[in-house]
Design a protein around this motif. Structure first.
Motif, PDB file in Angstrom:
ATOM      1  N   ASP A  93      10.148  -9.119  -8.206  1.00  0.00           N
ATOM      2  CA  ASP A  93      10.611  -8.024  -7.339  1.00  0.00           C
ATOM      3  C   ASP A  93       9.963  -6.713  -7.779  1.00  0.00           C
ATOM      4  O   ASP A  93      10.625  -5.810  -8.300  1.00  0.00           O
ATOM      5  CB  ASP A  93      12.132  -7.930  -7.377  1.00  0.00           C
ATOM      6  CG  ASP A  93      12.672  -6.966  -6.321  1.00  0.00           C
ATOM      7  OD1 ASP A  93      11.902  -6.578  -5.429  1.00  0.00           O
ATOM      8  OD2 ASP A  93      13.862  -6.610  -6.410  1.00  0.00           O
ATOM      9  N   LEU A  94       8.665  -6.617  -7.563  1.00  0.00           N
ATOM     10  CA  LEU A  94       7.941  -5.398  -7.910  1.00  0.00           C
ATOM     11  C   LEU A  94       8.303  -4.299  -6.916  1.00  0.00           C
ATOM     12  O   LEU A  94       8.185  -4.489  -5.700  1.00  0.00           O
ATOM     13  CB  LEU A  94       6.431  -5.664  -7.862  1.00  0.00           C
ATOM     14  CG  LEU A  94       5.516  -4.488  -8.200  1.00  0.00           C
ATOM     15  CD1 LEU A  94       5.698  -4.075  -9.654  1.00  0.00           C
ATOM     16  CD2 LEU A  94       4.062  -4.852  -7.914  1.00  0.00           C
ATOM     17  N   PRO A  95       8.770  -3.130  -7.392  1.00  0.00           N
ATOM     18  CA  PRO A  95       9.148  -2.047  -6.477  1.00  0.00           C
ATOM     19  C   PRO A  95       7.965  -1.615  -5.612  1.00  0.00           C
ATOM     20  O   PRO A  95       6.832  -1.496  -6.092  1.00  0.00           O
ATOM     21  CB  PRO A  95       9.579  -0.921  -7.424  1.00  0.00           C
ATOM     22  CG  PRO A  95       9.965  -1.607  -8.694  1.00  0.00           C
ATOM     23  CD  PRO A  95       9.039  -2.776  -8.800  1.00  0.00           C
ATOM     24  N   LEU A  96       8.228  -1.367  -4.331  1.00  0.00           N
ATOM     25  CA  LEU A  96       7.153  -1.005  -3.410  1.00  0.00           C
ATOM     26  C   LEU A  96       6.478   0.304  -3.792  1.00  0.00           C
ATOM     27  O   LEU A  96       5.290   0.506  -3.492  1.00  0.00           O
ATOM     28  CB  LEU A  96       7.694  -0.909  -1.978  1.00  0.00           C
ATOM     29  CG  LEU A  96       8.164  -2.216  -1.334  1.00  0.00           C
ATOM     30  CD1 LEU A  96       8.482  -1.985   0.135  1.00  0.00           C
ATOM     31  CD2 LEU A  96       7.150  -3.322  -1.499  1.00  0.00           C
ATOM     32  N   GLU A  97       7.208   1.183  -4.467  1.00  0.00           N
ATOM     33  CA  GLU A  97       6.593   2.462  -4.850  1.00  0.00           C
ATOM     34  C   GLU A  97       5.469   2.283  -5.864  1.00  0.00           C
ATOM     35  O   GLU A  97       4.682   3.215  -6.100  1.00  0.00           O
ATOM     36  CB  GLU A  97       7.638   3.429  -5.382  1.00  0.00           C
ATOM     37  CG  GLU A  97       8.447   2.951  -6.558  1.00  0.00           C
ATOM     38  CD  GLU A  97       9.769   2.340  -6.152  1.00  0.00           C
ATOM     39  OE1 GLU A  97      10.700   2.363  -6.979  1.00  0.00           O
ATOM     40  OE2 GLU A  97       9.870   1.825  -5.002  1.00  0.00           O
ATOM     41  N   LYS A  98       5.371   1.093  -6.459  1.00  0.00           N
ATOM     42  CA  LYS A  98       4.278   0.821  -7.389  1.00  0.00           C
ATOM     43  C   LYS A  98       2.974   0.508  -6.653  1.00  0.00           C
ATOM     44  O   LYS A  98       1.895   0.503  -7.255  1.00  0.00           O
ATOM     45  CB  LYS A  98       4.632  -0.352  -8.300  1.00  0.00           C
ATOM     46  CG  LYS A  98       5.829  -0.111  -9.218  1.00  0.00           C
ATOM     47  CD  LYS A  98       5.505   0.915 -10.285  1.00  0.00           C
ATOM     48  CE  LYS A  98       6.665   1.056 -11.279  1.00  0.00           C
ATOM     49  NZ  LYS A  98       6.358   2.051 -12.348  1.00  0.00           N
ATOM     50  N   LEU A  99       3.079   0.245  -5.352  1.00  0.00           N
ATOM     51  CA  LEU A  99       1.910  -0.124  -4.568  1.00  0.00           C
ATOM     52  C   LEU A  99       1.248   1.106  -3.962  1.00  0.00           C
ATOM     53  O   LEU A  99       1.859   2.161  -3.829  1.00  0.00           O
ATOM     54  CB  LEU A  99       2.305  -1.089  -3.444  1.00  0.00           C
ATOM     55  CG  LEU A  99       3.162  -2.296  -3.816  1.00  0.00           C
ATOM     56  CD1 LEU A  99       3.347  -3.192  -2.600  1.00  0.00           C
ATOM     57  CD2 LEU A  99       2.564  -3.067  -4.965  1.00  0.00           C
ATOM     58  N   ALA A 115      13.306 -13.283   7.892  1.00  0.00           N
ATOM     59  CA  ALA A 115      14.590 -13.084   7.208  1.00  0.00           C
ATOM     60  C   ALA A 115      14.477 -13.409   5.732  1.00  0.00           C
ATOM     61  O   ALA A 115      15.347 -13.026   4.943  1.00  0.00           O
ATOM     62  CB  ALA A 115      15.658 -13.953   7.858  1.00  0.00           C
ATOM     63  N   ASP A 116      13.419 -14.119   5.351  1.00  0.00           N
ATOM     64  CA  ASP A 116      13.216 -14.460   3.951  1.00  0.00           C
ATOM     65  C   ASP A 116      12.628 -13.273   3.193  1.00  0.00           C
ATOM     66  O   ASP A 116      11.810 -12.521   3.736  1.00  0.00           O
ATOM     67  CB  ASP A 116      12.265 -15.659   3.824  1.00  0.00           C
ATOM     68  CG  ASP A 116      12.858 -16.931   4.381  1.00  0.00           C
ATOM     69  OD1 ASP A 116      13.995 -17.251   3.996  1.00  0.00           O
ATOM     70  OD2 ASP A 116      12.190 -17.580   5.204  1.00  0.00           O
ATOM     71  N   PHE A 117      13.049 -13.117   1.941  1.00  0.00           N
ATOM     72  CA  PHE A 117      12.528 -12.033   1.122  1.00  0.00           C
ATOM     73  C   PHE A 117      11.054 -12.274   0.818  1.00  0.00           C
ATOM     74  O   PHE A 117      10.661 -13.371   0.413  1.00  0.00           O
ATOM     75  CB  PHE A 117      13.316 -11.936  -0.180  1.00  0.00           C
ATOM     76  CG  PHE A 117      12.783 -10.890  -1.126  1.00  0.00           C
ATOM     77  CD1 PHE A 117      12.902  -9.546  -0.835  1.00  0.00           C
ATOM     78  CD2 PHE A 117      12.145 -11.266  -2.301  1.00  0.00           C
ATOM     79  CE1 PHE A 117      12.405  -8.584  -1.711  1.00  0.00           C
ATOM     80  CE2 PHE A 117      11.641 -10.320  -3.180  1.00  0.00           C
ATOM     81  CZ  PHE A 117      11.777  -8.969  -2.869  1.00  0.00           C
ATOM     82  N   VAL A 118      10.232 -11.258   1.040  1.00  0.00           N
ATOM     83  CA  VAL A 118       8.804 -11.339   0.737  1.00  0.00           C
ATOM     84  C   VAL A 118       8.547 -10.529  -0.533  1.00  0.00           C
ATOM     85  O   VAL A 118       8.627  -9.302  -0.518  1.00  0.00           O
ATOM     86  CB  VAL A 118       7.949 -10.786   1.891  1.00  0.00           C
ATOM     87  CG1 VAL A 118       6.463 -10.890   1.545  1.00  0.00           C
ATOM     88  CG2 VAL A 118       8.247 -11.526   3.186  1.00  0.00           C
ATOM     89  N   PRO A 119       8.255 -11.175  -1.653  1.00  0.00           N
ATOM     90  CA  PRO A 119       8.052 -10.445  -2.912  1.00  0.00           C
ATOM     91  C   PRO A 119       6.747  -9.669  -2.900  1.00  0.00           C
ATOM     92  O   PRO A 119       5.781 -10.065  -2.244  1.00  0.00           O
ATOM     93  CB  PRO A 119       8.028 -11.563  -3.959  1.00  0.00           C
ATOM     94  CG  PRO A 119       7.547 -12.755  -3.217  1.00  0.00           C
ATOM     95  CD  PRO A 119       8.107 -12.628  -1.829  1.00  0.00           C
ATOM     96  N   ALA A 120       6.732  -8.571  -3.642  1.00  0.00           N
ATOM     97  CA  ALA A 120       5.525  -7.746  -3.722  1.00  0.00           C
ATOM     98  C   ALA A 120       4.566  -8.228  -4.800  1.00  0.00           C
ATOM     99  O   ALA A 120       3.467  -7.688  -4.928  1.00  0.00           O
ATOM    100  CB  ALA A 120       5.903  -6.284  -3.970  1.00  0.00           C
TER     101      ALA A 120
END
Length: 216
Positions: A93-99, A115-120
Motif C-alpha cells: 500500500d504505497l501512498p499515492l503522494e509518493k508517485l 471494486a478491487d483494491f489496486v496497489p501502487a
C-alpha cells in the motif's frame, strides 16, 4: 475434478472480464493438496488480503511451485509477450503522494474502474521462459508492477521447486527511488496469465507463507 479455492482467498480477473480467468482449483498431487493453475488465453489470480502489516528487515515470502506446461512465446520486454505461467506476488500500500503526478493520475483512474483494491506497488516472482534467473524488470504496461524471475525455461519442468525471498529488500531495490520506507503489505496473490500470447499453461503452487517479522 478439483475443489474451489477456499476463503479467505478470492478470485480476481481483469476489470470488465476482458479475458477469461484461468482455471484455479485445489487438487491432490503427490499426496498433498495444492493449487492448480491452468491457463488458456486467460488472465487471473487468487488473492489473500492481509490486514496492513509493515514488513520488518528480513520479512520472508516462501512458496513452492511446479510447472508442467510452459509458455513458449513470452517476452516480458514486449506487451505482446507479457505473460507468465506462474506468479506469486506481494502487494504494497504505497501512498499515492509518493508517485509522480502522471502515475498518480493513472492510479486513480485504475482504482475508479474496479471494486478491487489496486496497489501502487506490487512485486511478482515469476517463472519465465526467456529471461535468465535473477532478472528484475518493470512490467511493460505499468511501472507499478515489478518482476523478479525465479525460474526460467524447461529444465525444472514437472519438478517441485522451493523459494524464499526477503520482500523488504526486494521492495527497496524495486521502488527505493520513490521511498526509503517500506509501506504495509496488504495482500498476497497467486496466479498466471496467458492472454497476450494466446497460449496455454499448467502449473501448481503450494505452501505460500508470508512472515512479516522473522523469528530471532
Amino acid at each position: 475434478m478439483g475443489e474451489a479455492v477456499p476463503a479467505p482467498w478470492r478470485m480476481v480477473g481483469l476489470p470488465g472480464g476482458k479475458h477469461p480467468l484461468p482455471k484455479l482449483d485445489i487438487v491432490s498431487l503427490d499426496g498433498e493438496r495444492v493449487l492448480r493453475i491452468a491457463g488458456d488465453k486467460s488472465y487471473g489470480s487468487v488473492v489473500h488480503d492481509l490486514s496492513p502489516v509493515v514488513p520488518g528487515p528480513g520479512s520472508l515470502l516462501r512458496w513452492r511451485w511446479r510447472l508442467d506446461q510452459a509458455l513458449l512465446l513470452t517476452d516480458l520486454t514486449r506487451k505482446d509477450g507479457d505473460d507468465s505461467p506462474l506468479k506469486v506476488c506481494v502487494m504494497f500500500d504505497l501512498p499515492l503522494e509518493k508517485l509522480g503526478l502522471v502515475e498518480r493520475s493513472i492510479m486513480r483512474i485504475a482504482r475508479s474502474r474496479t471494486a478491487d483494491f489496486v496497489p501502487a506497488a506490487t512485486i511478482c516472482y515469476i517463472w519465465d521462459h526467456l529471461l535468465p534467473v535473477g532478472t528484475e524488470l518493470p512490467n511493460v504496461y505499468s511501472p507499478r508492477l515489478h518482476y523478479v524471475v525465479m525460474d526460467s525455461g524447461e529444465k525444472k519442468l514437472r519438478q517441485w521447486v522451493k523459494h524464499e525471498r526477503d520482500v523488504t529488500a526486494d521492495f527497496l531495490r524495486a521502488f527505493g527511488r520513490e521511498t526509503d520506507v517500506v509501506p504495509p503489505v496488504v495482500g498476497v496473490l497467486v496466479g498466471a496469465d496467458s492472454d497476450n500470447t494466446a497460449s496455454t499453461s499448467l502449473g501448481y503452487v503450494g505452501d505460500v507463507t508470508f512472515t512479516a517479522t522473522p523469528k530471532p
